[in-house]
Write an enzyme that holds these catalytic residues in place. Structure first.
Site, PDB file in Angstrom:
ATOM      1  N   ASP A  55     -47.495  27.239  12.045  1.00 45.72           N
ATOM      2  CA  ASP A  55     -46.033  27.209  12.075  1.00 45.72           C
ATOM      3  C   ASP A  55     -45.609  27.139  13.539  1.00 45.72           C
ATOM      4  O   ASP A  55     -46.049  27.955  14.353  1.00 45.72           O
ATOM      5  CB  ASP A  55     -45.452  28.468  11.435  1.00 45.72           C
ATOM      6  CG  ASP A  55     -45.701  28.539   9.943  1.00 45.72           C
ATOM      7  OD1 ASP A  55     -46.371  27.630   9.422  1.00 45.72           O
ATOM      8  OD2 ASP A  55     -45.244  29.499   9.308  1.00 45.72           O
TER       9      ASP A  55
ATOM     10  N   GLY B 134     -38.169  29.788  13.014  1.00 43.38           N
ATOM     11  CA  GLY B 134     -39.414  29.676  13.766  1.00 43.38           C
ATOM     12  C   GLY B 134     -40.106  28.345  13.539  1.00 43.38           C
ATOM     13  O   GLY B 134     -41.207  28.127  14.043  1.00 43.38           O
ATOM     14  N   HIS B 135     -39.445  27.453  12.779  1.00 42.90           N
ATOM     15  CA  HIS B 135     -40.039  26.159  12.453  1.00 42.90           C
ATOM     16  C   HIS B 135     -39.245  25.044  13.132  1.00 42.90           C
ATOM     17  O   HIS B 135     -38.013  25.022  13.094  1.00 42.90           O
ATOM     18  CB  HIS B 135     -40.034  25.933  10.934  1.00 42.90           C
ATOM     19  CG  HIS B 135     -40.776  26.978  10.175  1.00 42.90           C
ATOM     20  ND1 HIS B 135     -42.121  26.884   9.899  1.00 42.90           N
ATOM     21  CD2 HIS B 135     -40.364  28.160   9.639  1.00 42.90           C
ATOM     22  CE1 HIS B 135     -42.505  27.948   9.217  1.00 42.90           C
ATOM     23  NE2 HIS B 135     -41.450  28.743   9.049  1.00 42.90           N
TER      24      HIS B 135
ATOM     25  N   HIS C 269     -43.552  30.527  17.738  1.00 42.53           N
ATOM     26  CA  HIS C 269     -43.051  30.754  16.384  1.00 42.53           C
ATOM     27  C   HIS C 269     -42.176  32.001  16.460  1.00 42.53           C
ATOM     28  O   HIS C 269     -41.727  32.376  17.549  1.00 42.53           O
ATOM     29  CB  HIS C 269     -44.233  30.893  15.420  1.00 42.53           C
ATOM     30  CG  HIS C 269     -43.871  30.951  13.971  1.00 42.53           C
ATOM     31  ND1 HIS C 269     -42.909  30.154  13.399  1.00 42.53           N
ATOM     32  CD2 HIS C 269     -44.343  31.748  12.957  1.00 42.53           C
ATOM     33  CE1 HIS C 269     -42.803  30.431  12.119  1.00 42.53           C
ATOM     34  NE2 HIS C 269     -43.656  31.399  11.824  1.00 42.53           N
TER      35      HIS C 269
ATOM     36  N   ASP D 215     -46.670  21.197  10.515  1.00 45.45           N
ATOM     37  CA  ASP D 215     -45.585  21.926   9.852  1.00 45.45           C
ATOM     38  C   ASP D 215     -44.441  20.977   9.484  1.00 45.45           C
ATOM     39  O   ASP D 215     -43.962  20.202  10.307  1.00 45.45           O
ATOM     40  CB  ASP D 215     -45.096  23.003  10.822  1.00 45.45           C
ATOM     41  CG  ASP D 215     -44.028  23.916  10.243  1.00 45.45           C
ATOM     42  OD1 ASP D 215     -43.644  23.724   9.086  1.00 45.45           O
ATOM     43  OD2 ASP D 215     -43.582  24.821  10.980  1.00 45.45           O
TER      44      ASP D 215
ATOM     45  N   ASP E  76     -47.170  34.692   4.539  1.00 49.15           N
ATOM     46  CA  ASP E  76     -47.465  33.421   3.866  1.00 49.15           C
ATOM     47  C   ASP E  76     -48.706  32.754   4.457  1.00 49.15           C
ATOM     48  O   ASP E  76     -49.121  31.691   3.990  1.00 49.15           O
ATOM     49  CB  ASP E  76     -46.266  32.473   3.906  1.00 49.15           C
ATOM     50  CG  ASP E  76     -45.780  32.172   5.307  1.00 49.15           C
ATOM     51  OD1 ASP E  76     -45.998  32.992   6.206  1.00 49.15           O
ATOM     52  OD2 ASP E  76     -45.159  31.105   5.505  1.00 49.15           O
TER      53      ASP E  76
ATOM     54  N   GLY F 256     -40.901  39.921 -12.705  1.00 47.00           N
ATOM     55  CA  GLY F 256     -41.881  40.991 -12.569  1.00 47.00           C
ATOM     56  C   GLY F 256     -43.097  40.656 -11.736  1.00 47.00           C
ATOM     57  O   GLY F 256     -43.921  41.531 -11.463  1.00 47.00           O
TER      58      GLY F 256
ATOM     59  N   ASP G 110     -49.721  40.824 -10.058  1.00 46.61           N
ATOM     60  CA  ASP G 110     -48.720  41.588 -10.793  1.00 46.61           C
ATOM     61  C   ASP G 110     -49.116  43.058 -10.755  1.00 46.61           C
ATOM     62  O   ASP G 110     -49.804  43.557 -11.631  1.00 46.61           O
ATOM     63  CB  ASP G 110     -48.649  41.073 -12.234  1.00 46.61           C
ATOM     64  CG  ASP G 110     -47.562  41.760 -13.040  1.00 46.61           C
ATOM     65  OD1 ASP G 110     -46.797  42.535 -12.444  1.00 46.61           O
ATOM     66  OD2 ASP G 110     -47.487  41.530 -14.252  1.00 46.61           O
TER      67      ASP G 110
ATOM     68  N   THR H 235     -32.299  32.299  14.220  1.00 49.06           N
ATOM     69  CA  THR H 235     -32.847  30.962  14.419  1.00 49.06           C
ATOM     70  C   THR H 235     -34.213  30.895  13.757  1.00 49.06           C
ATOM     71  O   THR H 235     -34.907  31.906  13.614  1.00 49.06           O
ATOM     72  CB  THR H 235     -32.966  30.608  15.910  1.00 49.06           C
ATOM     73  OG1 THR H 235     -33.474  29.273  16.032  1.00 49.06           O
ATOM     74  CG2 THR H 235     -33.907  31.556  16.638  1.00 49.06           C
TER      75      THR H 235
ATOM     76  N   HIS I  99     -47.158  22.479   4.858  1.00 43.42           N
ATOM     77  CA  HIS I  99     -46.219  23.594   4.899  1.00 43.42           C
ATOM     78  C   HIS I  99     -44.827  23.152   4.490  1.00 43.42           C
ATOM     79  O   HIS I  99     -43.912  23.070   5.313  1.00 43.42           O
ATOM     80  CB  HIS I  99     -46.175  24.219   6.302  1.00 43.42           C
ATOM     81  CG  HIS I  99     -45.603  25.614   6.306  1.00 43.42           C
ATOM     82  ND1 HIS I  99     -44.270  25.869   6.138  1.00 43.42           N
ATOM     83  CD2 HIS I  99     -46.196  26.831   6.468  1.00 43.42           C
ATOM     84  CE1 HIS I  99     -44.049  27.184   6.192  1.00 43.42           C
ATOM     85  NE2 HIS I  99     -45.212  27.781   6.385  1.00 43.42           N
TER      86      HIS I  99
END
Length: 634
Positions: free
Chosen positions: A240, A445-446, A218, A272, A153, A124, A523, A443, A468
């Protein structure tokens, strides 16, 4: 140098045994308490506005998920004085929730305010955000919030945390700040925010520190590494990144400027670690683009392409191929619609007017061979558009035989079963489903190991701080640094809340103090109780159901008026309900009457009834439901 390819080959050709130029330092003592296995989770509540809020900005109510800040006594104060400190508040023990503080003589620079999607044991919960209680009382010291790129993120917590941090100045590239603004618009906070757009290569002077944005590659345009030029040395945060020499919709990374910073000397790099366990180089977007084009060209019917709504480089490729193949693009999913609209308005996706439309009535009149549907739901989310298409409940799209469905993504760990369920449903409806397991349709991005090594070869920082990623990812990053000559005392595997301090000579040591780094849960729009208690209750109900006993008693004597009323959900099977309820009633009455002889307080009576029911259910059924006794006085 004839080409970027040749220059990169020359950089990578230097032998691994030849370390970067690193000043000799003696090992610094390190001491830090280990992170506890069970961290208290808390719910988020915005800080009250008042005298501490900016007087020049009008106060507006804002809506946010539930928040509960830690008690003040749990915040560990730092000693005052001139120094450089780096401490993560998120993103160093998980993929997501990225937030790092660079403290330059008490001037605070925050890099990213990201969210983390919930784990399997968080029923939840919408998402988690960084714990910024360490900054309470020092909001006036925050000189800048710097965003590396527009993925959730890294920016997803802005609407929750900017009010708590008293709306400090925010900096990022054009597309990134457009996504930040969208998050703030949703909560009507934009008028109170202090947003600034930065150009690549421009230098922003704030106090004694200069901020510089460097282009990296990225999976979303305008991604940036950040260089903080401080009196103690330059700190580079890679954001990233991967090194894609043939990117599709933007220039490649700024190799030259990264190398220039390395020539001048970099104190520390925060880099990263997501794919530090994977050998080689990350696949170029160009390889994916060719595969997508061939599939779209050969498809005889409708094309349904599902990927992340924030994967703009991939979305741009699909739209460009659709334009070449004379197909109309229909978009399903609110987040994807909004992201594409922003990218089109800013010129990151260029299409003729009318080519991109929302799914809706009338699209069935277009010949199937001229239709591409872009949709959310590549991770099997049950409420996303693709899942509803598979169930036949989508309002406007009915999957049929002859449709080709392309999942241009990899399942995130834990989502494999949900994705497989959607794929099965689509196949049952007659669609031809293609995933990254069969063809190169996605593919990352990192960067892989070679990308990470190339970054270190270019920047040649004195100290390496892997970020990361989960602990095993960052440990693998540390091993990569050792392979090119870094000693252990210049590789710092921090955890959330730990503090790395630098002296004027460039030496680093881990502080003995540590900031709190709890799980702050969002939440919905609820408020109140602590997050850990709510999660524990939900886990109990999820595993064993709930049992409620309502006891009606006389107010004066507290004796029972009648047998308890029993309610249960998700606990007792129909075949055993009558027997279990009868025996449970007897156990409740016996425990209550015995407890009444010792203590007439409601709390004590509830405690005895709860204990008796737990013992009864454990012995009789080997189950442990949530037990709720309710006493009503009449």
């Amino acid at each position: 140098m004839k080409s970027v390819h040749e220059w990169v080959k020359k950089v990578m050709a230097s032998p691994l045994a030849s370390p970067p130029i690193l000043p000799k330092t003696s090992p610094a003592p390190e001491s830090a308490p280990s992170r506890s296995e069970q961290k208290p989770r808390q719910e988020f509540r915005p800080a009250p506005t008042g005298a501490s809020a900016r007087p020049q900005r009008p106060q507006q109510p804002f809506r946010t998920g539930s928040v509960k800040i830690m008690p003040k006594q749990q915040v560990v104060p730092l000693s005052q004085g001139k120094s450089l400190r780096i401490y993560p508040l998120g993103g160093f023990e998980e993929v997501g929730r990225n937030c790092l503080v660079v403290d330059v003589d008490s001037d605070l620079f925050i890099i990213d305010l990201g969210l983390q999607f919930p784990e399997e044991d968080m029923p939840g919960i919408d998402y988690l955000i960084p714990d910024t209680s360490a900054l309470r009382g020092r909001e006036h010291c925050i000189k800048a919030v710097i965003f590396t790129h527009g993925h959730l993120d890294h920016i997803g917590a802005v609407q929750h945390l900017l009010p708590v941090l008293h709306f400090p100045p925010c900096y990022g590239t054009k597309l990134t700040m457009a996504f930040v603004k969208k998050r703030l618009d949703e909560e009507k906070l934009t008028s109170r925010a202090n947003l600034h757009t930065a150009e690549f290569g421009a230098k922003i002077q704030i106090g004694s520190t200069t901020i510089e944005f460097l282009r990296v590659t990225h999976s979303i345009p305008d991604s940036a590494a950040v260089a903080l030029h401080t009196p103690y040395g330059t700190v580079v945060h890679t954001g990233d990144f991967k090194f894609d020499l043939t990117p599709m919709n933007e220039p490649p990374a700024d190799f030259q400027r990264l190398a220039e910073l390395g020539d001048k000397g970099v104190l520390a790099i925060i880099a990263d670690s997501t794919n530090a366990t994977k050998p080689g180089n990350a696949l170029s977007e160009k390889a994916i683009s060719g595969t997508l084009f061939n599939l779209m060209r050969d498809a005889k019917g409708r094309l349904i392409v599902s990927t992340f709504s924030s994967l703009l480089n991939r979305l741009a490729q699909v739209i460009e191929h659709a334009k070449t193949l004379n197909r109309k693009v229909y978009v399903s999913g609110r987040s994807m619609e909004e992201n594409i609209e922003i990218a089109v308005n800013l010129g990151y996706i260029q299409v003729p007017r009318g080519m991109i439309r929302k799914v809706g009535p009338g699209m069935e009149k277009i010949p199937d061979r001229e239709v591409v549907i872009l949709t959310t739901g590549s991770q099997g989310e049950e409420r996303a558009s693709l899942a509803r298409m598979g169930l036949g409940t989508h309002q406007h799209v009915r999957v049929k035989k002859g449709d080709t469905v392309i999942l241009s993504s990899n399942p995130i760990l834990g989502n494999e079963r949900a994705v497989a369920k959607v794929v099965n449903n689509l196949n049952l409806l007659g669609a031809h489903v293609l995933t990254n397991q069969e063809l190169a349709l996605h593919t990352t991005g990192h960067g892989y190991q070679n990308d990470i090594l190339l970054m270190h070869r270019l920047v040649r920082a004195k100290h390496v701080i892997p970020e990361h990623g989960e602990p095993y990812m960052r440990a693998a990053h540390g091993d990569l640094a050792r392979s090119i000559g870094y000693p252990d005392n210049q590789i710092h595997l921090l955890t959330n809340g730990e503090i790395l301090e630098f002296d004027p000579q460039g030496n680093a040591r881990r502080s003995k103090t540590k900031f709190p780094a709890n799980d702050i849960i969002i939440d919905g729009r609820s408020s109140g109780a602590e997050g850990q208690r709510i999660l524990d209750d939900r886990k109990i109900m999820n595993n064993a159901g709930i049992f409620v006993a309502i006891l009606k008693v006389y107010a004066e004597s507290m004796r029972l008026v009648s047998d308890p009323l029993i309610l249960s959900r998700g606990f007792i099977y129909g075949t055993e309900q009558n027997v279990i309820n009868k025996e449970a009633t007897a156990a409740i009455r016996k425990a209550y009457e015995e407890a009444l002889l010792r203590d007439k307080s409601i709390a004590a009576l509830k405690r005895e009834v709860t204990g008796a029911l737990f013992r009864f259910f454990r012995h009789k059924l080997e189950r442990e439901p949530m037990v709720m006794p309710i006493i009503i006085e009449v």
